[in-house]
Design a protein around this motif. Structure first.
Motif, mmCIF file in Angstrom:
data_model
loop_
_atom_site.group_PDB
_atom_site.id
_atom_site.type_symbol
_atom_site.label_atom_id
_atom_site.label_comp_id
_atom_site.label_asym_id
_atom_site.label_seq_id
_atom_site.Cartn_x
_atom_site.Cartn_y
_atom_site.Cartn_z
ATOM 1 N N ARG A 18 4.468 9.611 -10.928
ATOM 2 C CA ARG A 18 4.006 10.999 -10.948
ATOM 3 C C ARG A 18 2.904 11.266 -9.932
ATOM 4 O O ARG A 18 2.430 12.396 -9.792
ATOM 5 C CB ARG A 18 3.488 11.353 -12.350
ATOM 6 C CG ARG A 18 4.574 11.345 -13.438
ATOM 7 C CD ARG A 18 5.584 12.458 -13.198
ATOM 8 N NE ARG A 18 6.614 12.471 -14.233
ATOM 9 C CZ ARG A 18 7.763 11.826 -14.149
ATOM 10 N NH1 ARG A 18 8.025 11.091 -13.055
ATOM 11 N NH2 ARG A 18 8.657 11.887 -15.116
ATOM 12 N N SER A 19 2.459 10.242 -9.226
ATOM 13 C CA SER A 19 1.393 10.421 -8.241
ATOM 14 C C SER A 19 1.539 9.360 -7.163
ATOM 15 O O SER A 19 2.296 8.383 -7.322
ATOM 16 C CB SER A 19 0.018 10.294 -8.900
ATOM 17 O OG SER A 19 -0.208 8.954 -9.314
ATOM 18 N N MET A 23 2.945 5.576 -7.311
ATOM 19 C CA MET A 23 3.976 5.088 -6.403
ATOM 20 C C MET A 23 3.551 3.762 -5.784
ATOM 21 O O MET A 23 4.352 2.823 -5.671
ATOM 22 C CB MET A 23 4.227 6.124 -5.307
ATOM 23 C CG MET A 23 5.442 5.839 -4.441
ATOM 24 S SD MET A 23 6.977 6.350 -5.246
ATOM 25 C CE MET A 23 8.037 4.983 -4.850
ATOM 26 N N LEU A 166 7.605 13.328 -4.573
ATOM 27 C CA LEU A 166 6.151 13.437 -4.646
ATOM 28 C C LEU A 166 5.610 14.330 -3.544
ATOM 29 O O LEU A 166 4.751 15.180 -3.780
ATOM 30 C CB LEU A 166 5.511 12.053 -4.516
ATOM 31 C CG LEU A 166 5.444 11.165 -5.755
ATOM 32 C CD1 LEU A 166 4.758 9.852 -5.399
ATOM 33 C CD2 LEU A 166 4.711 11.859 -6.877
ATOM 34 N N THR A 169 6.116 18.006 -4.241
ATOM 35 C CA THR A 169 5.167 18.602 -5.183
ATOM 36 C C THR A 169 3.796 18.798 -4.537
ATOM 37 O O THR A 169 3.028 19.656 -4.972
ATOM 38 C CB THR A 169 5.006 17.727 -6.437
ATOM 39 O OG1 THR A 169 4.492 16.440 -6.077
ATOM 40 C CG2 THR A 169 6.342 17.548 -7.141
ATOM 41 N N ARG A 170 3.509 18.019 -3.485
ATOM 42 C CA ARG A 170 2.248 18.201 -2.769
ATOM 43 C C ARG A 170 2.339 19.307 -1.723
ATOM 44 O O ARG A 170 1.386 19.568 -1.003
ATOM 45 C CB ARG A 170 1.854 16.883 -2.075
ATOM 46 C CG ARG A 170 1.546 15.750 -3.058
ATOM 47 C CD ARG A 170 1.396 14.419 -2.354
ATOM 48 N NE ARG A 170 0.270 14.412 -1.443
ATOM 49 C CZ ARG A 170 0.016 13.420 -0.598
ATOM 50 N NH1 ARG A 170 0.823 12.364 -0.556
ATOM 51 N NH2 ARG A 170 -1.025 13.467 0.199
#
Length: 249
Positions: A18-19, A23, A166, A169-170
């Motif tokens: 999730r981050s 990872m 990821l 989402t960033r």
């Protein structure tokens, strides 16, 4: 060892991140389970110039600093070799995959001096995005875990896709969709990519030479380009046309 069970376990590990910190930790676990010391998930770009690129690794700091200073993300022979295959490969096979220059051999030798031996790289090619890969590597003089390479192929592919999620989402991915060409613009660009001039294209398509030139010019404008050679490179890069379109199957 149940290879299928191991593959599914590793895939679940990377799919659950999730981050970026998650990872990094997940990739350390995956690499160790596969029998590797090092890992790298990256886009094949100059990280100093492209700040939003995927880049997660645990290589030795001195090697990573040298790699960045030399902008090797673009010219790295491992990355270049990954561009000519759709499956993972051992670095020892690179001389059979691409011509290695004297600079390539120096880079590989420097890597070995920093303790990085043979590795295994899984290509990641997404139309419209910078090419990328997931690599696993061992310390110098360590054996390659041959039996685990099929699992590394699967884990590497799923890991890179997890990294893409990821970065999405960033706010860095996906890359905005490519400009949409009209059917006639695409036809003209395709024939230009096949080496035809405007007059030849006009005869093939049954339109005037001026019309062909206008379609190509408008296609260039949609990509904010001024030269058709640059246009051809861009439409190949984003999948608007393919090499099969140009050269046949």
């Amino acid at each position: 060892m149940d290879i299928h069970l191991t593959a599914m376990q590793l895939i679940r590990i990377v799919e659950g991140v999730r981050s970026v910190d998650d990872m990094t930790a997940a990739m350390a676990i995956v690499a160790a389970r596969l029998g590797f010391q090092y890992f790298a998930l990256s886009h094949h770009v100059d990280v100093a110039a492209v700040g939003n690129a995927i880049r997660i690794h645990n290589y030795p700091a001195r090697w990573a600093d040298y790699y960045d200073r030399q902008a090797l993300g673009v010219s790295d022979p491992v990355h270049r070799a990954s561009h000519v295959t759709s499956v993972g490969f051992c670095w020892s096979r690179m001389p059979q995959m691409i011509p290695l220059t004297a600079k390539d051999r120096r880079v590989l030798a420097l890597g070995r001096e920093e303790g990085i031996g043979d590795g295994f790289t899984v290509p990641a090619h997404v139309p419209g995005e910078a090419r990328g890969s997931c690599s696993f590597a061992n310390e110098a003089n360590q054996p390659m875990p041959q039996d685990m390479l099929p699992v590394a192929q699967l884990a590497g592919a799923f890991a890179f896709e997890a990294a893409r999620r990821l970065w999405t989402t960033r706010g860095h991915l996906p890359i905005p969709p490519p400009p949409a060409l009209t059917d006639r613009q695409r036809e003209c660009v395709l024939w230009a990519a096949r080496g035809k001039g405007d007059w030849e294209i006009s005869r093939i398509l049954g339109v005037s030479e001026e019309t062909v030139a206008r379609h190509v010019k408008m296609a260039c404008e949609r990509y904010d380009l001024s030269k058709r050679t640059s246009l051809i490179a861009r439409v190949l890069f984003d999948g608007t046309i393919t090499f099969s379109d140009i050269f046949g199957r």
